[in-house]
Design a protein around this motif. Structure first.
Motif, PDB file in Angstrom:
ATOM      1  N   LYS A  85      -1.757  21.718  16.280  1.00  0.00           N
ATOM      2  CA  LYS A  85      -1.495  20.490  17.012  1.00  0.00           C
ATOM      3  C   LYS A  85      -2.330  19.349  16.446  1.00  0.00           C
ATOM      4  N   ASN A  86      -1.691  18.180  16.244  1.00  0.00           N
ATOM      5  CA  ASN A  86      -2.295  16.949  15.701  1.00  0.00           C
ATOM      6  C   ASN A  86      -2.562  17.022  14.203  1.00  0.00           C
ATOM      7  N   GLN A  87      -2.130  18.091  13.545  1.00  0.00           N
ATOM      8  CA  GLN A  87      -2.266  18.158  12.082  1.00  0.00           C
ATOM      9  C   GLN A  87      -1.329  17.145  11.440  1.00  0.00           C
ATOM     10  N   VAL A  88      -1.805  16.477  10.364  1.00  0.00           N
ATOM     11  CA  VAL A  88      -1.019  15.457   9.681  1.00  0.00           C
ATOM     12  C   VAL A  88       0.092  16.126   8.875  1.00  0.00           C
ATOM     13  N   LEU A  89       1.320  15.654   9.096  1.00  0.00           N
ATOM     14  CA  LEU A  89       2.472  16.183   8.382  1.00  0.00           C
ATOM     15  C   LEU A  89       2.908  15.264   7.251  1.00  0.00           C
ATOM     16  N   ALA A  90       2.877  13.939   7.523  1.00  0.00           N
ATOM     17  CA  ALA A  90       3.311  12.955   6.514  1.00  0.00           C
ATOM     18  C   ALA A  90       2.663  11.620   6.834  1.00  0.00           C
ATOM     19  N   ILE A  91       2.642  10.738   5.825  1.00  0.00           N
ATOM     20  CA  ILE A  91       2.039   9.408   5.989  1.00  0.00           C
ATOM     21  C   ILE A  91       3.002   8.367   5.440  1.00  0.00           C
ATOM     22  N   LEU A  92       3.199   7.279   6.220  1.00  0.00           N
ATOM     23  CA  LEU A  92       4.027   6.160   5.773  1.00  0.00           C
ATOM     24  C   LEU A  92       3.197   5.201   4.917  1.00  0.00           C
ATOM     25  N   ASP A  93       3.866   4.438   4.080  1.00  0.00           N
ATOM     26  CA  ASP A  93       3.202   3.383   3.310  1.00  0.00           C
ATOM     27  C   ASP A  93       2.670   2.335   4.289  1.00  0.00           C
ATOM     28  N   THR A  94       1.368   2.056   4.224  1.00  0.00           N
ATOM     29  CA  THR A  94       0.713   1.186   5.224  1.00  0.00           C
ATOM     30  C   THR A  94       0.437  -0.224   4.719  1.00  0.00           C
ATOM     31  N   THR A  95       0.938  -0.590   3.555  1.00  0.00           N
ATOM     32  CA  THR A  95       0.642  -1.917   3.002  1.00  0.00           C
ATOM     33  C   THR A  95       1.098  -3.029   3.937  1.00  0.00           C
ATOM     34  N   GLN A  96       2.338  -3.007   4.326  1.00  0.00           N
ATOM     35  CA  GLN A  96       2.867  -4.048   5.202  1.00  0.00           C
ATOM     36  C   GLN A  96       2.270  -3.941   6.601  1.00  0.00           C
ATOM     37  N   LEU A  97       1.968  -2.736   7.023  1.00  0.00           N
ATOM     38  CA  LEU A  97       1.376  -2.562   8.347  1.00  0.00           C
ATOM     39  C   LEU A  97      -0.023  -3.180   8.412  1.00  0.00           C
ATOM     40  N   ALA A  98      -0.786  -3.075   7.321  1.00  0.00           N
ATOM     41  CA  ALA A  98      -2.123  -3.683   7.290  1.00  0.00           C
ATOM     42  C   ALA A  98      -2.017  -5.204   7.325  1.00  0.00           C
ATOM     43  N   ILE A  99      -1.018  -5.759   6.628  1.00  0.00           N
ATOM     44  CA  ILE A  99      -0.805  -7.219   6.656  1.00  0.00           C
ATOM     45  C   ILE A  99      -0.447  -7.659   8.073  1.00  0.00           C
ATOM     46  N   ASN A 100       0.427  -6.920   8.710  1.00  0.00           N
ATOM     47  CA  ASN A 100       0.825  -7.267  10.082  1.00  0.00           C
ATOM     48  C   ASN A 100      -0.365  -7.210  11.027  1.00  0.00           C
ATOM     49  N   LEU A 101      -1.270  -6.275  10.792  1.00  0.00           N
ATOM     50  CA  LEU A 101      -2.444  -6.168  11.658  1.00  0.00           C
ATOM     51  C   LEU A 101      -3.353  -7.379  11.481  1.00  0.00           C
ATOM     52  N   ARG A 102      -3.567  -7.809  10.234  1.00  0.00           N
ATOM     53  CA  ARG A 102      -4.419  -8.982  10.019  1.00  0.00           C
ATOM     54  C   ARG A 102      -3.786 -10.238  10.601  1.00  0.00           C
ATOM     55  N   THR A 103      -2.487 -10.354  10.466  1.00  0.00           N
ATOM     56  CA  THR A 103      -1.804 -11.518  11.023  1.00  0.00           C
ATOM     57  C   THR A 103      -1.924 -11.555  12.544  1.00  0.00           C
ATOM     58  N   SER A 104      -1.712 -10.426  13.175  1.00  0.00           N
ATOM     59  CA  SER A 104      -1.806 -10.378  14.634  1.00  0.00           C
ATOM     60  C   SER A 104      -3.245 -10.599  15.095  1.00  0.00           C
ATOM     61  N   LYS A 105      -4.233 -10.193  14.258  1.00  0.00           N
ATOM     62  CA  LYS A 105      -5.621 -10.438  14.616  1.00  0.00           C
ATOM     63  C   LYS A 105      -5.932 -11.937  14.568  1.00  0.00           C
ATOM     64  N   ALA A 106      -5.406 -12.650  13.556  1.00  0.00           N
ATOM     65  CA  ALA A 106      -5.603 -14.097  13.468  1.00  0.00           C
ATOM     66  C   ALA A 106      -4.944 -14.801  14.648  1.00  0.00           C
TER      67      ALA A 106
END
Length: 435
Positions: A85-106
């Motif tokens: 349980k909670n073991q990582v199976l796959a990871i999405l590309d986070t490039t755009q997600l990191a940009i969205n996070l910085r934008t929402s933080k601003a």
């Protein structure tokens, strides 16, 4: 004189032929008497079962998907991998997600600054209004600006929280349960779209040590299936093995397959060895009744129809074996029947027909069966004098081919009649020779 001699010769030949025909006829008639085929009462196990097919499924499984659209950056598990349980199976590309996070933080920082300014302005205007330096409308405008900036701050906080979760939570696909990966539907570099529905990336079976079978049972047999009933099944991969199971649930939703109505019955079984795999086709047998080490006979012996002569002879012997009281009772019923009116006789005969005993002796049905119970019947055997006799027996469990029987005189090895041989009185080739 010559003509007379020829006539005498013809008459002699005709007489010889006629005598030969009568001898053959008598021989053929005698060969039919006592011509029966027998089956022996034997001891063994007998089961009444309902057979069907079904598909093996995991006892519990979860389809793992993603709430985000994007590109799969990495896949960390493969088919048949055991995961926690909670073991990582796959990871999405986070490039755009990191940009969205910085934008929402601003946006959040901007909204918070505007809110603090509008709050200070409103508090100042409130003091001025108390002293009469500003009007009511000016105070209301300040209050509206304050509440609007507060609403913008809440919206920015929600947007920031969503961006944060997308990056740090939803971009990482984790297993929701302990189990085994039985299906993988994604590869690195693949793009997934979650705009309209959640795509399934993995299927994780909760516990392959226990499996269930979704068995389709015909509507004609579903009434015999009960929860908790013993079940045995087999699979084509292991034809020499038989597995035990239990009926867990009878589902009420019908399914129509090839114009036949079926109901799904869930059967649960253990899979300790791990040899039963999801998707296998199982041949399932529900054990309705089971008897071990009982006396049984070929079912055809219970359906044997005696001739009228056999029946009358058996009735005569039965009557002769009766004690005086039984004979007196039978004579009394006979006289009562004679004194009945025509309508009363018809009513009585109709009742006897419905009970399957019309025209028979006391206690006998139309095939020699016992009146007064559907489990009672009579079978036929040949006594030591070569005469067919009836024997009262009680029917038990049947599998169609064989039926359990019991009774005072039923013994292992007893030869019962199941068929009467049919033979021609005169062989066909002899008929052609004579005529």
């Amino acid at each position: 004189m010559k003509k007379l001699r020829v006539l005498i010769i013809i008459l002699v030949i005709a007489a010889v032929a006629f005598g030969g025909y009568k001898m053959l006829s008598k021989k053929g008639a005698s060969s039919e008497e006592g011509g029966f085929e027998f089956t022996a009462v034997k001891r063994g196990n007998i089961e009444n079962i309902v057979s069907c097919t079904g598909t093996i499924e995991p006892l519990g499984s979860v389809d793992v998907g993603t709430e985000l659209s994007g590109t799969i950056e990495d896949v960390l598990v493969d088919f048949n991998d055991v995961v926690k349980k909670n073991q990582v199976l796959a990871i999405l590309d986070t490039t755009q997600l990191a940009i969205n996070l910085r934008t929402s933080k601003a946006d959040l920082m901007r909204s918070r600054a505007q809110f603090e300014l509008s709050k200070m302005t409103y508090e100042s205007d409130l003091e001025l209004h108390k002293k009469g330096f500003i009007s009511d409308i000016e105070l209301q405008n300040s209050k509206t600006s304050y509440h609007s900036s507060e609403a913008s701050l809440i919206s920015s906080e929600a947007s920031y929280e969503k961006s944060y979760n997308n990056l740090h939570k939803y971009a990482i696909i984790r297993s929701p349960i302990n189990g085994t990966v039985i299906h993988r539907n994604v590869d690195p570099g693949q793009t997934v779209a979650a705009s309209y529905s959640t795509p399934t990336l993995f299927t994780v079976a909760e516990n392959l040590a226990n499996i269930q079978i979704e068995a389709l049972v015909d509507e004609g047999d579903i009434g015999q299936i009960k929860e908790g009933m013993d079940v045995v099944f087999s699979v084509e991969s292991y034809p020499d093995l038989e597995f035990e199971a239990k009926a867990k649930q009878v589902r009420l939703q019908p399914q129509t397959v090839s114009n036949v109505v079926n109901y799904t019955v869930i059967v649960e079984a253990e899979n300790d060895k791990g040899i039963l795999l999801p998707g296998m086709t199982a041949t399932v047998e529900f054990i309705i009744e089971q008897k071990l080490d009982v006396l049984m006979v070929q079912t055809s012996a219970l359906k044997f129809q005696p001739s009228r002569e056999m029946m009358m002879d058996a009735m005569k012997k039965q009557h002769e074996s009766m004690d005086p009281k039984q004979k007196a009772d039978m004579e009394k019923r006979r006289k009562e029947f004679q004194n009945m009116s025509q309508s009363e006789r018809q009513a009585m005969m109709q009742k006897m027909r419905q009970s399957g005993s019309a025209g028979m002796g006391p206690g006998m049905g139309s095939n020699g069966g016992q009146r007064g119970g559907k489990d009672m019947t009579r079978v036929w055997y040949v006594d030591e004098n070569g005469s067919p006799q009836m024997l009262r027996v009680k029917k038990g469990v049947t599998d169609g081919a064989n039926t359990e029987i019991s009774g005072n005189d039923v013994t292992e090895g007893l030869q019962l009649i199941y068929k009467q041989k049919k033979t021609s009185s005169v062989p066909r080739h002899m008929k052609r020779g004579l005529f």
